[in-house]
Design an enzyme around this catalytic site. Structure first.
Site, mmCIF file in Angstrom:
data_model
loop_
_atom_site.group_PDB
_atom_site.id
_atom_site.type_symbol
_atom_site.label_atom_id
_atom_site.label_comp_id
_atom_site.label_asym_id
_atom_site.label_seq_id
_atom_site.Cartn_x
_atom_site.Cartn_y
_atom_site.Cartn_z
ATOM 1 C CD GLN A 102 -2.401 -1.252 2.763
ATOM 2 O OE1 GLN A 102 -3.415 -0.634 3.082
ATOM 3 N NE2 GLN A 102 -1.759 -2.028 3.613
ATOM 4 C CG HIS A 120 -2.802 2.693 -1.809
ATOM 5 N ND1 HIS A 120 -2.776 2.608 -0.434
ATOM 6 C CD2 HIS A 120 -3.940 2.047 -2.192
ATOM 7 C CE1 HIS A 120 -3.839 1.929 -0.011
ATOM 8 N NE2 HIS A 120 -4.544 1.575 -1.055
ATOM 9 C CD GLU A 217 0.265 0.089 17.996
ATOM 10 O OE1 GLU A 217 -0.794 0.420 17.425
ATOM 11 O OE2 GLU A 217 1.169 0.875 18.310
HETATM 12 P P1 OAD Z 1 -1.168 2.918 9.069
HETATM 13 O O1 OAD Z 1 -0.429 4.127 9.478
HETATM 14 O O2 OAD Z 1 -2.653 2.948 9.137
HETATM 15 O O3 OAD Z 1 -0.709 1.695 9.986
HETATM 16 C C1 OAD Z 1 0.624 1.401 10.207
HETATM 17 C C2 OAD Z 1 0.699 0.081 10.945
HETATM 18 O O4 OAD Z 1 2.066 -0.287 11.074
HETATM 19 C C3 OAD Z 1 0.134 0.118 12.367
HETATM 20 O O5 OAD Z 1 -0.740 -0.993 12.550
HETATM 21 C C4 OAD Z 1 1.362 -0.005 13.272
HETATM 22 O O6 OAD Z 1 1.099 -0.717 14.464
HETATM 23 C C5 OAD Z 1 2.290 -0.792 12.370
HETATM 24 N N1 OAD Z 1 3.730 -0.606 12.640
HETATM 25 C C6 OAD Z 1 4.362 0.490 13.118
HETATM 26 N N2 OAD Z 1 5.685 0.291 13.191
HETATM 27 C C7 OAD Z 1 5.907 -0.973 12.742
HETATM 28 C C8 OAD Z 1 7.080 -1.778 12.565
HETATM 29 N N3 OAD Z 1 8.295 -1.319 12.866
HETATM 30 N N4 OAD Z 1 6.929 -3.027 12.058
HETATM 31 C C9 OAD Z 1 5.684 -3.506 11.752
HETATM 32 N N5 OAD Z 1 4.555 -2.792 11.892
HETATM 33 C C10 OAD Z 1 4.663 -1.544 12.380
HETATM 34 O O7 OAD Z 1 -0.658 2.523 7.613
HETATM 35 P P2 OAD Z 1 -1.360 1.616 6.504
HETATM 36 O O8 OAD Z 1 -2.075 0.460 7.101
HETATM 37 O O9 OAD Z 1 -0.316 1.330 5.501
HETATM 38 O O10 OAD Z 1 -3.557 5.110 1.687
HETATM 39 O O11 OAD Z 1 -2.399 2.611 5.893
HETATM 40 C C11 OAD Z 1 -3.160 2.181 4.809
HETATM 41 C C12 OAD Z 1 -3.439 3.320 3.877
HETATM 42 O O12 OAD Z 1 -4.000 4.386 4.635
HETATM 43 C C13 OAD Z 1 -2.224 3.948 3.254
HETATM 44 O O13 OAD Z 1 -1.734 3.242 2.114
HETATM 45 C C14 OAD Z 1 -2.742 5.290 2.848
HETATM 46 C C15 OAD Z 1 -3.593 5.639 4.041
HETATM 47 O O14 OAD Z 1 -4.747 6.276 3.728
HETATM 48 C C16 OAD Z 1 -3.558 6.068 0.746
HETATM 49 O O15 OAD Z 1 -2.888 7.079 0.843
HETATM 50 C C17 OAD Z 1 -4.471 5.774 -0.396
#
Ligand code: OAD
Length: 245
Positions: A102, A120, A217
């Site tokens: 993503q 994306h 998390e």
């Molecule tokens: P988020 O910011 O929603 O979530 C990030 C996730 O990564 C969280 O669940 C954290 O707990 C986890 N995390 C943080 N540090 C980490 C690490 N070192 N190792 C593993 N996990 C870790 O990001 P996305 O799920 O990618 O879309 O968000 C999805 C979409 O929301 C993005 O692509 C973007 C946004 O809207 C668009 O821009 C279209």
């Protein structure tokens, strides 16, 4: 780091593997996540789903570019981390391997991953708002270039899927097909809140794949997974790779 024999057995017997990554995989590279704090979630007082929206492109493209150029600037100081490099190695470790992300940051490709499915878009590409001609930008060019299309003169916009827009159809279809066919599916560093991306894990599970989540998390998909690894991707993935032949 302890890795259960049950988990290793599932990984070693897997032939078709699909991995979905989100912002968390780039967190250890210094790229702020969307929902985990940091300063990228709000821009000039606007939540990111407002500035990163189809509506803003129509109403204030200059401001959208300012936000994306800011993020491109942040990325200039970021390098792929151990998790990106581990996944680049995995493409040779399984009979069939698909990496779906993503993320728009291009760090998987910089780490050596090939045939990446970018759901994306990519922050260093743009396209014409009129004729849809595509442009590859130089990461160093901030502000972005070109500002307008050399074919028709219309404004160009980031080649990124914004809120209120649909995903690139061919890319999503391929990701969906690979999710349906795989026997093992990893969900790494995503809050699993944004669909249809998060739905790929559900498609995989309902098609018979085992699911492994790697995230410090819980997410809405945690209980749905066969294995939950509460570790940082950059620490866990290299350890896991050592055990793969
Ligand atoms: P988020 O910011 O929603 O979530 C990030 C996730 O990564 C969280 O669940 C954290 O707990 C986890 N995390 C943080 N540090 C980490 C690490 N070192 N190792 C593993 N996990 C870790 O990001 P996305 O799920 O990618 O879309 O968000 C999805 C979409 O929301 C993005 O692509 C973007 C946004 O809207 C668009 O821009 C279209």
């Amino acid at each position: 780091m302890e890795i259960s024999s049950e988990l290793l057995k599932v990984i070693k017997s897997a032939k078709k593997v699909c991995v979905l990554t989100g912002a968390g995989i780039s967190a250890e590279s210094g790229v702020p996540t969307f929902r985990g704090g940091g300063n990228s979630a709000v821009w000039k007082g606007m939540p990111f789903d407002q500035i990163s929206s189809a509506r803003m492109v129509r109403e204030n493209l200059a401001e959208v570019w300012e936000w994306f150029d800011y993020r491109r600037g942040v990325l200039q100081n970021c390098q792929p981390n151990a998790a990106h490099f581990a996944l680049a190695k995995w493409q040779k470790k399984f009979e069939d391997f698909t990496l779906v992300t993503q993320n728009i940051d291009g760090l998987h490709t910089r780490a050596g991953s090939e045939d990446l499915l970018e759901l994306h878009g990519n922050i260093n590409r743009s396209y014409c708002t009129n004729c849809e001609k595509r442009f590859q930008m130089n990461a160093e060019d901030i502000p972005h270039k070109p500002d307008s299309c050399d074919e028709c003169g219309a404004k160009v916009r980031p080649d990124v899927v914004l809120f209120g827009e649909i995903l690139p159809l061919e890319v999503f279809r391929k990701a969906e097909q690979k999710s349906r066919e795989c026997d093992l599916f990893f969900i790494i560093g995503t809050s699993a809140l944004v669909y249809p991306a998060a739905g790929l894990a559900e498609i995989a599970k309902y098609s018979g794949a085992k699911l492994i989540e790697i995230n410090p998390e819980d997410t809405p998909l945690t209980d749905f997974c066969d294995f939950q690894i509460r570790e940082k991707a950059g620490e866990f993935l290299p350890s896991l790779t050592v055990f793969m032949l």
